[in-house]
Motif scaffolding. Structure first.
Motif, PDB file in Angstrom:
ATOM      1  N   LYS A   3     -35.980  18.759   4.624  1.00  0.00           N
ATOM      2  CA  LYS A   3     -37.179  18.707   5.455  1.00  0.00           C
ATOM      3  C   LYS A   3     -36.860  19.091   6.894  1.00  0.00           C
ATOM      4  O   LYS A   3     -35.768  18.842   7.395  1.00  0.00           O
ATOM      5  CB  LYS A   3     -37.801  17.308   5.416  1.00  0.00           C
ATOM      6  CG  LYS A   3     -38.405  16.946   4.068  1.00  0.00           C
ATOM      7  CD  LYS A   3     -39.083  15.605   4.133  1.00  0.00           C
ATOM      8  CE  LYS A   3     -39.715  15.241   2.801  1.00  0.00           C
ATOM      9  NZ  LYS A   3     -40.365  13.921   2.844  1.00  0.00           N
ATOM     10  N   ARG A 296     -49.982  15.935  -0.355  1.00  0.00           N
ATOM     11  CA  ARG A 296     -49.760  17.375  -0.191  1.00  0.00           C
ATOM     12  C   ARG A 296     -48.794  17.618   0.961  1.00  0.00           C
ATOM     13  O   ARG A 296     -48.512  16.724   1.750  1.00  0.00           O
ATOM     14  CB  ARG A 296     -51.095  18.090   0.060  1.00  0.00           C
ATOM     15  CG  ARG A 296     -52.068  17.925  -1.113  1.00  0.00           C
ATOM     16  CD  ARG A 296     -53.259  18.846  -1.006  1.00  0.00           C
ATOM     17  NE  ARG A 296     -54.172  18.665  -2.137  1.00  0.00           N
ATOM     18  CZ  ARG A 296     -55.234  19.422  -2.365  1.00  0.00           C
ATOM     19  NH1 ARG A 296     -55.535  20.412  -1.538  1.00  0.00           N
ATOM     20  NH2 ARG A 296     -56.005  19.199  -3.425  1.00  0.00           N
ATOM     21  N   ASN A 297     -48.303  18.859   1.048  1.00  0.00           N
ATOM     22  CA  ASN A 297     -47.373  19.230   2.106  1.00  0.00           C
ATOM     23  C   ASN A 297     -48.133  19.787   3.303  1.00  0.00           C
ATOM     24  O   ASN A 297     -48.987  20.656   3.165  1.00  0.00           O
ATOM     25  CB  ASN A 297     -46.371  20.282   1.617  1.00  0.00           C
ATOM     26  CG  ASN A 297     -45.433  19.751   0.556  1.00  0.00           C
ATOM     27  OD1 ASN A 297     -45.417  20.222  -0.570  1.00  0.00           O
ATOM     28  ND2 ASN A 297     -44.634  18.765   0.919  1.00  0.00           N
ATOM     29  N   TYR A 301     -43.666  20.948   5.958  1.00  0.00           N
ATOM     30  CA  TYR A 301     -43.517  20.290   4.655  1.00  0.00           C
ATOM     31  C   TYR A 301     -43.649  18.763   4.728  1.00  0.00           C
ATOM     32  O   TYR A 301     -43.314  18.057   3.779  1.00  0.00           O
ATOM     33  CB  TYR A 301     -42.188  20.661   3.980  1.00  0.00           C
ATOM     34  CG  TYR A 301     -42.280  21.939   3.176  1.00  0.00           C
ATOM     35  CD1 TYR A 301     -42.275  21.917   1.796  1.00  0.00           C
ATOM     36  CD2 TYR A 301     -42.385  23.170   3.801  1.00  0.00           C
ATOM     37  CE1 TYR A 301     -42.364  23.087   1.045  1.00  0.00           C
ATOM     38  CE2 TYR A 301     -42.471  24.348   3.082  1.00  0.00           C
ATOM     39  CZ  TYR A 301     -42.468  24.303   1.702  1.00  0.00           C
ATOM     40  OH  TYR A 301     -42.565  25.460   0.987  1.00  0.00           O
ATOM     41  N   LYS A 302     -44.128  18.240   5.841  1.00  0.00           N
ATOM     42  CA  LYS A 302     -44.351  16.790   5.927  1.00  0.00           C
ATOM     43  C   LYS A 302     -45.457  16.400   4.954  1.00  0.00           C
ATOM     44  O   LYS A 302     -46.505  17.019   4.906  1.00  0.00           O
ATOM     45  CB  LYS A 302     -44.759  16.409   7.355  1.00  0.00           C
ATOM     46  CG  LYS A 302     -45.024  14.928   7.527  1.00  0.00           C
ATOM     47  CD  LYS A 302     -45.505  14.610   8.943  1.00  0.00           C
ATOM     48  CE  LYS A 302     -45.859  13.145   9.100  1.00  0.00           C
ATOM     49  NZ  LYS A 302     -46.371  12.848  10.460  1.00  0.00           N
ATOM     50  N   GLU A 303     -45.216  15.368   4.158  1.00  0.00           N
ATOM     51  CA  GLU A 303     -46.189  14.944   3.161  1.00  0.00           C
ATOM     52  C   GLU A 303     -47.268  14.048   3.787  1.00  0.00           C
ATOM     53  O   GLU A 303     -46.981  13.255   4.689  1.00  0.00           O
ATOM     54  CB  GLU A 303     -45.481  14.197   2.026  1.00  0.00           C
ATOM     55  CG  GLU A 303     -44.534  15.083   1.224  1.00  0.00           C
ATOM     56  CD  GLU A 303     -43.849  14.332   0.098  1.00  0.00           C
ATOM     57  OE1 GLU A 303     -44.055  13.097  -0.009  1.00  0.00           O
ATOM     58  OE2 GLU A 303     -43.103  14.956  -0.677  1.00  0.00           O
ATOM     59  N   PRO A 363     -53.714  23.456   1.993  1.00  0.00           N
ATOM     60  CA  PRO A 363     -52.571  22.775   1.381  1.00  0.00           C
ATOM     61  C   PRO A 363     -52.730  22.723  -0.133  1.00  0.00           C
ATOM     62  O   PRO A 363     -53.843  22.556  -0.641  1.00  0.00           O
ATOM     63  CB  PRO A 363     -52.641  21.375   1.997  1.00  0.00           C
ATOM     64  CG  PRO A 363     -54.106  21.156   2.251  1.00  0.00           C
ATOM     65  CD  PRO A 363     -54.676  22.502   2.608  1.00  0.00           C
ATOM     66  N   ILE A 366     -48.313  19.225  -4.506  1.00  0.00           N
ATOM     67  CA  ILE A 366     -46.873  19.424  -4.365  1.00  0.00           C
ATOM     68  C   ILE A 366     -46.286  20.200  -5.541  1.00  0.00           C
ATOM     69  O   ILE A 366     -45.417  21.062  -5.366  1.00  0.00           O
ATOM     70  CB  ILE A 366     -46.158  18.068  -4.196  1.00  0.00           C
ATOM     71  CG1 ILE A 366     -46.533  17.475  -2.838  1.00  0.00           C
ATOM     72  CG2 ILE A 366     -44.645  18.223  -4.308  1.00  0.00           C
ATOM     73  CD1 ILE A 366     -45.924  16.144  -2.537  1.00  0.00           C
ATOM     74  N   THR A 369     -47.016  23.760  -4.860  1.00  0.00           N
ATOM     75  CA  THR A 369     -46.217  24.255  -3.736  1.00  0.00           C
ATOM     76  C   THR A 369     -44.819  24.626  -4.191  1.00  0.00           C
ATOM     77  O   THR A 369     -44.293  25.687  -3.829  1.00  0.00           O
ATOM     78  CB  THR A 369     -46.136  23.178  -2.627  1.00  0.00           C
ATOM     79  OG1 THR A 369     -47.437  22.941  -2.109  1.00  0.00           O
ATOM     80  CG2 THR A 369     -45.232  23.636  -1.497  1.00  0.00           C
ATOM     81  N   ASN A 370     -44.193  23.763  -4.985  1.00  0.00           N
ATOM     82  CA  ASN A 370     -42.849  24.044  -5.492  1.00  0.00           C
ATOM     83  C   ASN A 370     -42.826  25.297  -6.359  1.00  0.00           C
ATOM     84  O   ASN A 370     -41.856  26.058  -6.346  1.00  0.00           O
ATOM     85  CB  ASN A 370     -42.333  22.842  -6.297  1.00  0.00           C
ATOM     86  CG  ASN A 370     -42.150  21.614  -5.428  1.00  0.00           C
ATOM     87  OD1 ASN A 370     -41.933  21.723  -4.226  1.00  0.00           O
ATOM     88  ND2 ASN A 370     -42.236  20.435  -6.026  1.00  0.00           N
ATOM     89  N   ARG A 380     -43.148  29.795   2.479  1.00  0.00           N
ATOM     90  CA  ARG A 380     -42.848  28.665   3.352  1.00  0.00           C
ATOM     91  C   ARG A 380     -43.288  28.924   4.797  1.00  0.00           C
ATOM     92  O   ARG A 380     -43.456  27.987   5.573  1.00  0.00           O
ATOM     93  CB  ARG A 380     -41.359  28.354   3.325  1.00  0.00           C
ATOM     94  CG  ARG A 380     -40.877  27.814   1.985  1.00  0.00           C
ATOM     95  CD  ARG A 380     -39.400  27.516   2.019  1.00  0.00           C
ATOM     96  NE  ARG A 380     -38.921  27.057   0.714  1.00  0.00           N
ATOM     97  CZ  ARG A 380     -37.653  26.792   0.446  1.00  0.00           C
ATOM     98  NH1 ARG A 380     -36.740  26.939   1.391  1.00  0.00           N
ATOM     99  NH2 ARG A 380     -37.296  26.392  -0.752  1.00  0.00           N
ATOM    100  N   HIS A 383     -46.210  27.066   6.421  1.00  0.00           N
ATOM    101  CA  HIS A 383     -46.073  25.671   6.828  1.00  0.00           C
ATOM    102  C   HIS A 383     -45.596  25.535   8.274  1.00  0.00           C
ATOM    103  O   HIS A 383     -45.220  24.442   8.701  1.00  0.00           O
ATOM    104  CB  HIS A 383     -45.120  24.936   5.887  1.00  0.00           C
ATOM    105  CG  HIS A 383     -45.686  24.720   4.514  1.00  0.00           C
ATOM    106  ND1 HIS A 383     -46.497  23.650   4.202  1.00  0.00           N
ATOM    107  CD2 HIS A 383     -45.601  25.454   3.387  1.00  0.00           C
ATOM    108  CE1 HIS A 383     -46.867  23.726   2.927  1.00  0.00           C
ATOM    109  NE2 HIS A 383     -46.335  24.818   2.413  1.00  0.00           N
TER     110      HIS A 383
END
Length: 446
Positions: A3, A296-297, A301-303, A363, A366, A369-370, A380, A383
Motif C-alpha cells: 500500500k 472498495r479501493n 488503494y486505501k480501502e 471505484p 476489490i 480491482t485485482n 493502477r 488510483h
C-alpha cells in the motif's frame, strides 16, 4: 501489492493556506472599524487572495525551489493582491483611507512572507540535521548530468533526498525495478542518454503502476521542448514524467471545497427526504437493510466502505459478482434505482467524509480491482486521485457491466484523460452529462 504510504508533509500547504487566509481576515479586524466590515468583505478578501495565488503559483513551492524563486512569487502575490484590494475598495465605495489600507496590506505581507520563509528554512534544517522529510531515490545513468546529480544529492542534504544507489551503464531494467521494490524507493531519476524506447516504457509503466515518481535527466538542451515542465536542482535540469493538475495544492483545495459544498447541499436538501422515502420502498419489497455497504479501493488503494441504496435481494455473491443485464438478484425498485442512478446517491456521504469525490474514476469491488489491474497496464494510475460518484467514462458510454477487456481499457483511457486534464469546468460538465443521462436513460444502466 504494498500500500502507498503518505507523508505528513502533505498537510503543510493546506495549513499554510489556512494560516494566510486567517491572517488576512484577523488583521482586517485590527486595522478597520468592525462596524464597516461584513461577512461579504471577509469572503471577498479570502476569494481574492486565493485567485491571486492561483495566478502567481504562490503555493507551488517545493524542496528544490530556490529562495529567489520564492521571492519572485511573493512580489507577484503582493502586487496582484494590492491591485485587487484597491479595486475592490473603490468598487464597493468603502470609506477606508489609503493609509489604513496600505498599513493593513504591509502588515499582512510581512507576517505571511516571514512565516513562508521560516517554514521553508525550518524544513531544510530538519532534513539536513535530523534526516527527516526524506525521499529515498535512485539514479540510473552514467552521463555528465547524472554524475553531477549524484554529487548534488550527496552535498545538498537540506533538499531531503537520500540517494540509495546509483545505477551506471549496462544495468538491466528488471534489476533496477527489483531493487526499487525491495528497498521502498520513492523516486527514480532516469537519464535519457542512450535510452531506448523499450527501456523508457518499462520505467514509465513501473512507476505508473507502483506509485513511484519518475523523473528524466535530459542530456542535451535541445531535448527540452518549450512545452515541457522543467525543474532545476541547482543548475541541473530535471523533467517530471507526469504532471497532474490535482497535484497542485490549490487545485486540490478547489476540488475538495467543491466536493464539500455539493455534498452538503445534497445531504441537506435531497438525502434528508430521499432516504426515508426510498428506504420505505426497499423495505416493502424485500427483506434486508436499506443501505448496501461494500469495501472498495480509493486513493492510493486505501480501502473504504462505499455506500449505496440496496438494489438487490440479499445474496452471497453481492461482493464478488457484478450485476449483469436481466440479473435475477435485482429487485423491482432496485431496477429503477440503478436505471436512474439513484442507488449511488448515498455516496455523497462518502464525498463528505473525504473517501470519494463527486467526479473521478469509479471505484470497483476489490475482487474486480485485482482482476483488472492484471489486464490493463495503466489501471493502477487511476488510483492517483479519489474515486468519484460519476466520471468521464460513465458519461461517455463506458458505464455498467464490464463484458470484455476492451470495456475496461476504454474506461481506464477516460480515467487517465481526466487525471491529466482536470479542471473545475470539466467536473461541472461531467455532472451535467450525468444528470442528462439519468433523465434520458442509459442503455447500460442495469
Amino acid at each position: 501489492m504494498k500500500k502507498y504510504i503518505g507523508r505528513y508533509s502533505k498537510y503543510i500547504r493546506p495549513l499554510t493556506i489556512l494560516f494566510d487566509v486567517s491572517v488576512i481576515n484577523v488583521l482586517a479586524f485590527v486595522f478597520f472599524d468592525s462596524d464597516m466590515l461584513s461577512f461579504s468583505e471577509f469572503l471577498a478578501a479570502s476569494f481574492i487572495w486565493i485567485v491571486c495565488s492561483i495566478i502567481t503559483s504562490f503555493y507551488d513551492v517545493y524542496r528544490f525551489t530556490k529562495l529567489i524563486q520564492i521571492a519572485d512569487k511573493c512580489l507577484k502575490q503582493i502586487a496582484l493582491f494590492t491591485i485587487f484590494s484597491f479595486a475592490y475598495v473603490g468598487f464597493v465605495s468603502k470609506s477606508f483611507s489609503n493609509v489604513e489600507l496600505i498599513k493593513y496590506l504591509a502588515t499582512c505581507f510581512f507576517i505571511i512572507v516571514f512565516v513562508k520563509y521560516a517554514i521553508f528554512n525550518a524544513l531544510k534544517l530538519f532534513r539536513k540535521y535530523y534526516n527527516g522529510n526524506q525521499r529515498r531515490i535512485i539514479i540510473v545513468g552514467n552521463d555528465v548530468l547524472s554524475n553531477q546529480l549524484v554529487k548534488f544529492f550527496n552535498k545538498e542534504k537540506d533538499y531531503g533526498y537520500a540517494l540509495i544507489k546509483h545505477f551506471k551503464e549496462d544495468e538491466l531494467v528488471q534489476n533496477v525495478i527489483a531493487f526499487c521494490s525491495e528497498n521502498y524507493i520513492d523516486e527514480i531519476y532516469f537519464s535519457l542518454d542512450g535510452a531506448t524506447n523499450t527501456e523508457l516504457n518499462k520505467y514509465i509503466n513501473y512507476s505508473d503502476n507502483n506509485f513511484k515518481t519518475l523523473k528524466f535527466i535530459p542530456t542535451k538542451t535541445e531535448m527540452i521542448s518549450s512545452s515541457a515542465e522543467v525543474h532545476y536542482y541547482g543548475f541541473i535540469p530535471i523533467i517530471p514524467s507526469r504532471r497532474f493538475p490535482l497535484q497542485k495544492p490549490l487545485n486540490k483545495l478547489v476540488k475538495r471545497t467543491f466536493d464539500l459544498v455539493v455534498s452538503i447541499l445534497v445531504i441537506v436538501f435531497v438525502l434528508s427526504w430521499m432516504v426515508p422515502l426510498i428506504g420505505l420502498l426497499i423495505k416493502l419489497e424485500s427483506k434486508g437493510p436499506i443501505f448496501f455497504n461494500q469495501v472498495r479501493n480509493g486513493l492510493y488503494y486505501k480501502e473504504f466502505n462505499c455506500f449505496k441504496f440496496r438494489s438487490m435481494h440479499v445474496n452471497n455473491q453481492a461482493h464478488t459478482l457484478q450485476a449483469t443485464k436481466n440479473d435475477s438478484r435485482i429487485t423491482k425498485i432496485g431496477k429503477f434505482l440503478r436505471k436512474s442512478s439513484l442507488d449511488e446517491m448515498p455516496q455523497f456521504l462518502n464525498v463528505f467524509l473525504g473517501d470519494m469525490s463527486v467526479c473521478g474514476p469509479r471505484p470497483h469491488m476489490i475482487s474486480m480491482t485485482n482482476q483488472y489491474e492484471q489486464m490493463v497496464t495503466k489501471f493502477r494510475l487511476r488510483h492517483y486521485i479519489k474515486p468519484g460518484i460519476t466520471g468521464m467514462a460513465q458519461t461517455h458510454g463506458c458505464r455498467g457491466e464490464i463484458e470484455n477487456e476492451r470495456d475496461i481499457i476504454n474506461r481506464v483511457k477516460y480515467d487517465i484523460f481526466y487525471l491529466e486534464n482536470w479542471s473545475l469546468l470539466l467536473d461541472i460538465k461531467i455532472i451535467y452529462l450525468t444528470v442528462k443521462n439519468a433523465v434520458l436513460g442509459d442503455k447500460k444502466a442495469y
